[in-house]
Design a protein around this motif. Sequence first.
Motif, PDB file in Angstrom:
ATOM      1  N   MET A   1      13.327 -26.538   9.161  1.00  0.00           N
ATOM      2  CA  MET A   1      12.619 -25.606  10.021  1.00  0.00           C
ATOM      3  C   MET A   1      13.178 -24.182   9.860  1.00  0.00           C
ATOM      4  SD  MET A   1      10.260 -25.382  12.188  1.00  0.00           S
ATOM      5  CE  MET A   1       9.648 -24.275  13.380  1.00  0.00           C
ATOM      6  N   LYS A   2      14.483 -24.075   9.707  1.00  0.00           N
ATOM      7  CA  LYS A   2      15.092 -22.767   9.603  1.00  0.00           C
ATOM      8  C   LYS A   2      14.720 -22.078   8.287  1.00  0.00           C
ATOM      9  CE  LYS A   2      19.365 -20.526  10.841  1.00  0.00           C
ATOM     10  NZ  LYS A   2      20.767 -20.689  11.172  1.00  0.00           N
ATOM     11  N   LYS A   3      14.518 -22.875   7.223  1.00  0.00           N
ATOM     12  CA  LYS A   3      14.121 -22.298   5.940  1.00  0.00           C
ATOM     13  C   LYS A   3      12.729 -21.682   6.039  1.00  0.00           C
ATOM     14  CE  LYS A   3      15.825 -23.968   2.009  1.00  0.00           C
ATOM     15  NZ  LYS A   3      15.916 -24.813   0.824  1.00  0.00           N
ATOM     16  N   LYS A   4      11.832 -22.327   6.769  1.00  0.00           N
ATOM     17  CA  LYS A   4      10.483 -21.792   6.943  1.00  0.00           C
ATOM     18  C   LYS A   4      10.520 -20.484   7.726  1.00  0.00           C
ATOM     19  CE  LYS A   4       7.966 -26.138   6.788  1.00  0.00           C
ATOM     20  NZ  LYS A   4       7.102 -27.058   7.538  1.00  0.00           N
ATOM     21  N   LEU A   5      11.367 -20.413   8.725  1.00  0.00           N
ATOM     22  CA  LEU A   5      11.503 -19.190   9.507  1.00  0.00           C
ATOM     23  C   LEU A   5      12.059 -18.054   8.657  1.00  0.00           C
ATOM     24  CD1 LEU A   5      11.323 -17.802  12.270  1.00  0.00           C
ATOM     25  CD2 LEU A   5      13.652 -18.589  12.687  1.00  0.00           C
ATOM     26  N   CYS A   6      13.056 -18.346   7.828  1.00  0.00           N
ATOM     27  CA  CYS A   6      13.627 -17.329   6.942  1.00  0.00           C
ATOM     28  C   CYS A   6      12.590 -16.845   5.932  1.00  0.00           C
ATOM     29  CB  CYS A   6      14.849 -17.874   6.223  1.00  0.00           C
ATOM     30  SG  CYS A   6      16.270 -18.108   7.286  1.00  0.00           S
ATOM     31  N   LEU A   7      11.806 -17.772   5.402  1.00  0.00           N
ATOM     32  CA  LEU A   7      10.777 -17.409   4.442  1.00  0.00           C
ATOM     33  C   LEU A   7       9.689 -16.552   5.100  1.00  0.00           C
ATOM     34  CD1 LEU A   7      10.251 -17.853   1.477  1.00  0.00           C
ATOM     35  CD2 LEU A   7       8.884 -19.833   2.068  1.00  0.00           C
ATOM     36  N   ALA A   8       9.293 -16.911   6.314  1.00  0.00           N
ATOM     37  CA  ALA A   8       8.295 -16.121   7.037  1.00  0.00           C
ATOM     38  C   ALA A   8       8.829 -14.726   7.354  1.00  0.00           C
ATOM     39  CB  ALA A   8       7.894 -16.830   8.324  1.00  0.00           C
ATOM     40  N   LEU A   9      10.090 -14.632   7.722  1.00  0.00           N
ATOM     41  CA  LEU A   9      10.711 -13.342   7.999  1.00  0.00           C
ATOM     42  C   LEU A   9      10.782 -12.482   6.741  1.00  0.00           C
ATOM     43  CD1 LEU A   9      12.022 -11.808  10.327  1.00  0.00           C
ATOM     44  CD2 LEU A   9      14.186 -12.785   9.645  1.00  0.00           C
ATOM     45  N   LEU A  10      11.065 -13.099   5.613  1.00  0.00           N
ATOM     46  CA  LEU A  10      11.105 -12.381   4.341  1.00  0.00           C
ATOM     47  C   LEU A  10       9.728 -11.843   3.969  1.00  0.00           C
ATOM     48  CD1 LEU A  10      12.751 -11.539   1.853  1.00  0.00           C
ATOM     49  CD2 LEU A  10      12.178 -13.755   0.867  1.00  0.00           C
ATOM     50  N   VAL A  11       8.702 -12.662   4.141  1.00  0.00           N
ATOM     51  CA  VAL A  11       7.330 -12.224   3.849  1.00  0.00           C
ATOM     52  C   VAL A  11       6.932 -11.079   4.777  1.00  0.00           C
ATOM     53  CG1 VAL A  11       4.916 -12.941   3.947  1.00  0.00           C
ATOM     54  CG2 VAL A  11       6.595 -14.404   2.856  1.00  0.00           C
ATOM     55  N   PHE A  12       7.287 -11.186   6.054  1.00  0.00           N
ATOM     56  CA  PHE A  12       6.983 -10.118   7.011  1.00  0.00           C
ATOM     57  C   PHE A  12       7.681  -8.816   6.625  1.00  0.00           C
ATOM     58  CE2 PHE A  12       8.211  -7.788  10.859  1.00  0.00           C
ATOM     59  CZ  PHE A  12       6.953  -7.453  11.321  1.00  0.00           C
ATOM     60  N   ALA A  13       8.935  -8.908   6.216  1.00  0.00           N
ATOM     61  CA  ALA A  13       9.691  -7.706   5.834  1.00  0.00           C
ATOM     62  C   ALA A  13       9.087  -7.040   4.612  1.00  0.00           C
ATOM     63  CB  ALA A  13      11.153  -8.069   5.584  1.00  0.00           C
ATOM     64  N   VAL A  14       8.692  -7.825   3.627  1.00  0.00           N
ATOM     65  CA  VAL A  14       8.100  -7.259   2.409  1.00  0.00           C
ATOM     66  C   VAL A  14       6.751  -6.620   2.718  1.00  0.00           C
ATOM     67  CG1 VAL A  14       7.130  -7.871   0.159  1.00  0.00           C
ATOM     68  CG2 VAL A  14       9.344  -8.761   0.831  1.00  0.00           C
ATOM     69  N   MET A  15       5.940  -7.286   3.536  1.00  0.00           N
ATOM     70  CA  MET A  15       4.639  -6.714   3.896  1.00  0.00           C
ATOM     71  C   MET A  15       4.813  -5.418   4.682  1.00  0.00           C
ATOM     72  SD  MET A  15       2.387 -10.092   4.849  1.00  0.00           S
ATOM     73  CE  MET A  15       1.295  -9.122   5.832  1.00  0.00           C
ATOM     74  N   THR A  16       5.763  -5.402   5.602  1.00  0.00           N
ATOM     75  CA  THR A  16       6.018  -4.193   6.381  1.00  0.00           C
ATOM     76  C   THR A  16       6.487  -3.053   5.486  1.00  0.00           C
ATOM     77  OG1 THR A  16       6.628  -5.544   8.280  1.00  0.00           O
ATOM     78  CG2 THR A  16       7.313  -3.259   8.327  1.00  0.00           C
ATOM     79  N   LEU A  17       7.328  -3.379   4.537  1.00  0.00           N
ATOM     80  CA  LEU A  17       7.835  -2.354   3.624  1.00  0.00           C
ATOM     81  C   LEU A  17       6.710  -1.725   2.816  1.00  0.00           C
ATOM     82  CD1 LEU A  17      10.303  -0.959   2.330  1.00  0.00           C
ATOM     83  CD2 LEU A  17      10.335  -2.830   0.687  1.00  0.00           C
ATOM     84  N   PHE A  18       5.843  -2.554   2.243  1.00  0.00           N
ATOM     85  CA  PHE A  18       4.801  -2.020   1.367  1.00  0.00           C
ATOM     86  C   PHE A  18       3.596  -1.465   2.110  1.00  0.00           C
ATOM     87  CE2 PHE A  18       6.997  -4.648  -1.813  1.00  0.00           C
ATOM     88  CZ  PHE A  18       7.206  -3.659  -2.750  1.00  0.00           C
ATOM     89  N   LEU A  19       3.281  -1.995   3.279  1.00  0.00           N
ATOM     90  CA  LEU A  19       2.100  -1.520   3.998  1.00  0.00           C
ATOM     91  C   LEU A  19       2.393  -0.359   4.935  1.00  0.00           C
ATOM     92  CD1 LEU A  19       0.360  -4.892   4.859  1.00  0.00           C
ATOM     93  CD2 LEU A  19      -0.228  -3.273   3.061  1.00  0.00           C
ATOM     94  N   ARG A  20       3.618  -0.298   5.463  1.00  0.00           N
ATOM     95  CA  ARG A  20       3.925   0.736   6.439  1.00  0.00           C
ATOM     96  C   ARG A  20       5.026   1.689   5.968  1.00  0.00           C
ATOM     97  NH1 ARG A  20       3.343   4.365   9.978  1.00  0.00           N
ATOM     98  NH2 ARG A  20       4.699   4.384  11.771  1.00  0.00           N
ATOM     99  N   GLY A  21       6.088   1.143   5.427  1.00  0.00           N
ATOM    100  CA  GLY A  21       7.281   1.940   5.136  1.00  0.00           C
ATOM    101  C   GLY A  21       7.128   2.937   4.019  1.00  0.00           C
ATOM    102  N   ILE A  22       6.768   2.473   2.852  1.00  0.00           N
ATOM    103  CA  ILE A  22       6.693   3.352   1.683  1.00  0.00           C
ATOM    104  C   ILE A  22       5.618   4.427   1.834  1.00  0.00           C
ATOM    105  CG2 ILE A  22       6.238   3.420  -0.795  1.00  0.00           C
ATOM    106  CD1 ILE A  22       7.726   0.751  -0.990  1.00  0.00           C
ATOM    107  N   PRO A  23       4.402   4.108   2.299  1.00  0.00           N
ATOM    108  CA  PRO A  23       3.419   5.187   2.479  1.00  0.00           C
ATOM    109  C   PRO A  23       3.850   6.233   3.517  1.00  0.00           C
ATOM    110  CG  PRO A  23       2.308   3.075   2.458  1.00  0.00           C
ATOM    111  CD  PRO A  23       3.777   2.788   2.485  1.00  0.00           C
ATOM    112  N   TYR A  24       4.523   5.790   4.580  1.00  0.00           N
ATOM    113  CA  TYR A  24       4.993   6.719   5.614  1.00  0.00           C
ATOM    114  C   TYR A  24       6.043   7.672   5.046  1.00  0.00           C
ATOM    115  CZ  TYR A  24       7.321   8.366   9.835  1.00  0.00           C
ATOM    116  OH  TYR A  24       7.875   9.148  10.803  1.00  0.00           O
TER     117      TYR A  24
END
Length: 60
Positions: A1-24
Amino acid sequence: MKKKLCLALLVFAVMTLFLRGIPYVAAGIAARGGWGVNYGSVVFPILLGALALYLYRKQG
């Protein structure tokens, strides 16, 4: 269960970086130059992703 949470957190971080962070940051640098930009919108997702990746590898 913890591996799935870590993977979901990693996907969220990457999406946030590319969709919000870099363009800003790019728009801020274009408008105010390199010193007038808040780099936290890029650094925070990178650190969050690094932590998630570390915890994911530690589990397996």
